[in-house]
Design an enzyme around this catalytic site. Structure first.
Site, PDB file in Angstrom:
ATOM      1  N   GLU A   1      36.370  17.160  44.379  1.00 25.35           N
ATOM      2  CA  GLU A   1      36.181  15.760  44.999  1.00 25.35           C
ATOM      3  C   GLU A   1      36.685  14.541  44.376  1.00 25.35           C
ATOM      4  O   GLU A   1      37.397  13.747  45.109  1.00 25.35           O
ATOM      5  CB  GLU A   1      34.645  15.483  44.779  1.00 25.35           C
TER       6      GLU A   1
ATOM      7  N   CYS B   1      30.558  14.504  40.007  1.00 24.17           N
ATOM      8  CA  CYS B   1      31.178  14.036  41.228  1.00 24.17           C
ATOM      9  C   CYS B   1      30.516  13.329  41.998  1.00 24.17           C
ATOM     10  O   CYS B   1      30.943  12.625  42.836  1.00 24.17           O
ATOM     11  CB  CYS B   1      31.658  15.348  41.988  1.00 24.17           C
TER      12      CYS B   1
ATOM     13  N   SER C   1      51.922  59.837  40.147  1.00 24.37           N
ATOM     14  CA  SER C   1      51.430  58.824  40.911  1.00 24.37           C
ATOM     15  C   SER C   1      52.361  57.726  41.270  1.00 24.37           C
ATOM     16  O   SER C   1      51.735  56.664  41.785  1.00 24.37           O
ATOM     17  CB  SER C   1      50.098  58.142  40.292  1.00 24.37           C
TER      18      SER C   1
ATOM     19  N   TRP D   1      55.494  56.683  43.312  1.00 23.06           N
ATOM     20  CA  TRP D   1      54.453  55.418  43.628  1.00 23.06           C
ATOM     21  C   TRP D   1      53.692  55.995  44.874  1.00 23.06           C
ATOM     22  O   TRP D   1      54.429  56.610  45.828  1.00 23.06           O
ATOM     23  CB  TRP D   1      55.026  54.107  44.054  1.00 23.06           C
TER      24      TRP D   1
ATOM     25  N   SER E   1      36.888  56.337  23.976  1.00 20.49           N
ATOM     26  CA  SER E   1      35.638  56.572  23.209  1.00 20.49           C
ATOM     27  C   SER E   1      36.180  57.046  21.981  1.00 20.49           C
ATOM     28  O   SER E   1      35.374  56.774  21.030  1.00 20.49           O
ATOM     29  CB  SER E   1      35.036  57.683  23.873  1.00 20.49           C
TER      30      SER E   1
ATOM     31  N   ASN F   1      35.986  55.471  37.183  1.00 22.56           N
ATOM     32  CA  ASN F   1      35.384  54.731  38.266  1.00 22.56           C
ATOM     33  C   ASN F   1      33.877  55.352  38.513  1.00 22.56           C
ATOM     34  O   ASN F   1      33.201  54.875  38.874  1.00 22.56           O
ATOM     35  CB  ASN F   1      36.378  55.294  39.562  1.00 22.56           C
TER      36      ASN F   1
ATOM     37  N   SER G   1      31.884  56.513  36.034  1.00 18.76           N
ATOM     38  CA  SER G   1      31.163  55.962  35.049  1.00 18.76           C
ATOM     39  C   SER G   1      30.625  54.462  35.623  1.00 18.76           C
ATOM     40  O   SER G   1      29.597  54.126  35.268  1.00 18.76           O
ATOM     41  CB  SER G   1      31.814  55.961  33.857  1.00 18.76           C
TER      42      SER G   1
END
Length: 371
Positions: free
Chosen positions: A52, A84, A168, A170, A221, A298, A300
């Protein structure tokens, strides 16, 4: 131009601040009189003027009697910048059209009430759905004080994130990988597990000019992070946190010497307690985390209930192989009816790849009728 067009102009302006305002929201504002835009602005960076006030600063003529279109309710409290609402009154703006309501307890309707009491005509919830889509991160963080977590991964058409050998690079094409760096810029933190670090030795930074890198968070961990890893070698260049459950004092000291913040946060099973970690990161001011983990982290994260959104890049290729890695490991569900459910929010093509964007569905207690 119509009211809708002016508000969509404000939405477009707001997007220009994405990645720079965290943990504040992105906001756009347009000031109009007699169908002409007199000024416009957006929240450019954290600590800077709000949308603003930037719009007011750009005025080409007095705004007496004008209308302001703003994507989020104007603030009415003193923060890093003045309220604002006061600036709006000072300019004699007669009408304010607001998209999203601000859930921040310091605002939460108070800005609207202040303007109305001063005689300003206020219209709320205008194109609200479109405006709300600007700030899921802010809305989550300001109400929960924990980061908004986005799980991101790339997979093949047959759901593989690596080949049977673990390779992996790509899966996706160059355009998709460039978009990942843009995503990293948008979020305050990026999190990966030690398995991903050991397999890929990633930097987890942003390698696009003019963009910032997030805080790197490694879940490890037993503190197996190698001293010669790219994460360790660049720890003094990029802010890095390593979270462990049962690391030795020697390993802690070794990492701290490299400039890494090391935190013990074990759960009852000897793993990193992700819920506690999110509370800690929220207390540190991190409003968002991009999760770039492997299948174990993922799983977890999903089990811990910390994920709000999933972004999946799907590449037009097939790896095959029963031993090839998948995005989510663990035991999995026994029956299809036990699956976690998501709502598709957006779908787009990025080069030859497809980007699917999902929100986690809120659990309900509704029961389906028996067939």
């Amino acid at each position: 131009m119509t009211d809708q067009e002016f508000m969509r102009r404000a939405i477009w302006l707001a997007e220009r601040g994405r990645g720079w305002t965290n943990p504040n929201p992105i906001v756009g504002a347009v000031i109009v009189k007699d169908g002409r835009i007199l000024g416009e602005g957006y929240h450019v960076h954290f600590g800077g003027l709000h949308a603003e006030r930037n719009a007011i600063a750009s005025l080409t003529e007095p705004a007496q009697g004008a209308t302001m279109y703003v994507t989020l309710e104007p603030c009415c409290h003193q923060g890093k910048t003045p309220p604002c609402t006061e600036a709006i009154l000072e300019q004699g703006i007669a009408r304010v059209v607001i998209g999203s309501r601000d859930p921040n307890p310091k605002v939460a309707g108070k800005g609207v009430a202040f303007l109305r009491e001063a005689g300003v005509t206020v219209e709320e919830d205008f194109l609200r759905d479109e405006c709300d889509r600007l700030n899921p991160v802010f809305f989550h963080y300001i109400t929960s004080r924990t980061p908004y977590v986005v799980m991101k991964y790339a997979m093949t058409l047959d759901g593989k994130i690596a080949t049977r050998t673990g390779a992996s690079k790509w899966i996706t094409g160059e355009k998709a990988r460039a978009q990942v760096h843009q995503l990293r810029h948008q979020y305050m933190g990026i999190m990966a597990g030690i398995g991903t670090v050991l397999a890929d030795d990633p930097l987890l930074n942003v390698r696009l000019e003019g963009m910032k890198s997030p805080v790197r968070i490694i879940c490890d961990s037993r503190l197996r992070l190698p001293a010669d890893s790219k994460i360790c070698q660049t720890a003094k260049q990029y802010s890095t946190i390593v979270v462990h459950a049962d690391g030795s004092p020697e390993a802690v000291a070794r990492l701290e010497e490299l400039g890494i913040q090391v935190i013990a946060m074990p759960d009852k099973t000897g793993r990193v307690d992700l819920k506690r970690l999110m509370r800690f990161l929220g207390e540190q001011g991190l409003d968002s985390v991009l999760l770039e983990g492997g299948g174990a982290l993922n799983e977890s994260a999903l089990q811990a209930g910390i994920v709000q959104e999933v972004k999946v890049f799907v590449a037009p290729k097939i790896f095959g192989g029963g031993e090839a890695k998948t995005p989510v490991t663990g035991r999995g569900v026994a029956l299809p009816g036990e699956a976690r459910m998501f709502s598709l929010e957006a779908m787009s093509q990025v080069g030859e790849d497809l980007l699917l964007e999902y929100r986690v569905r809120e659990e309900t207690s509704e029961c389906l009728p028996e067939s």
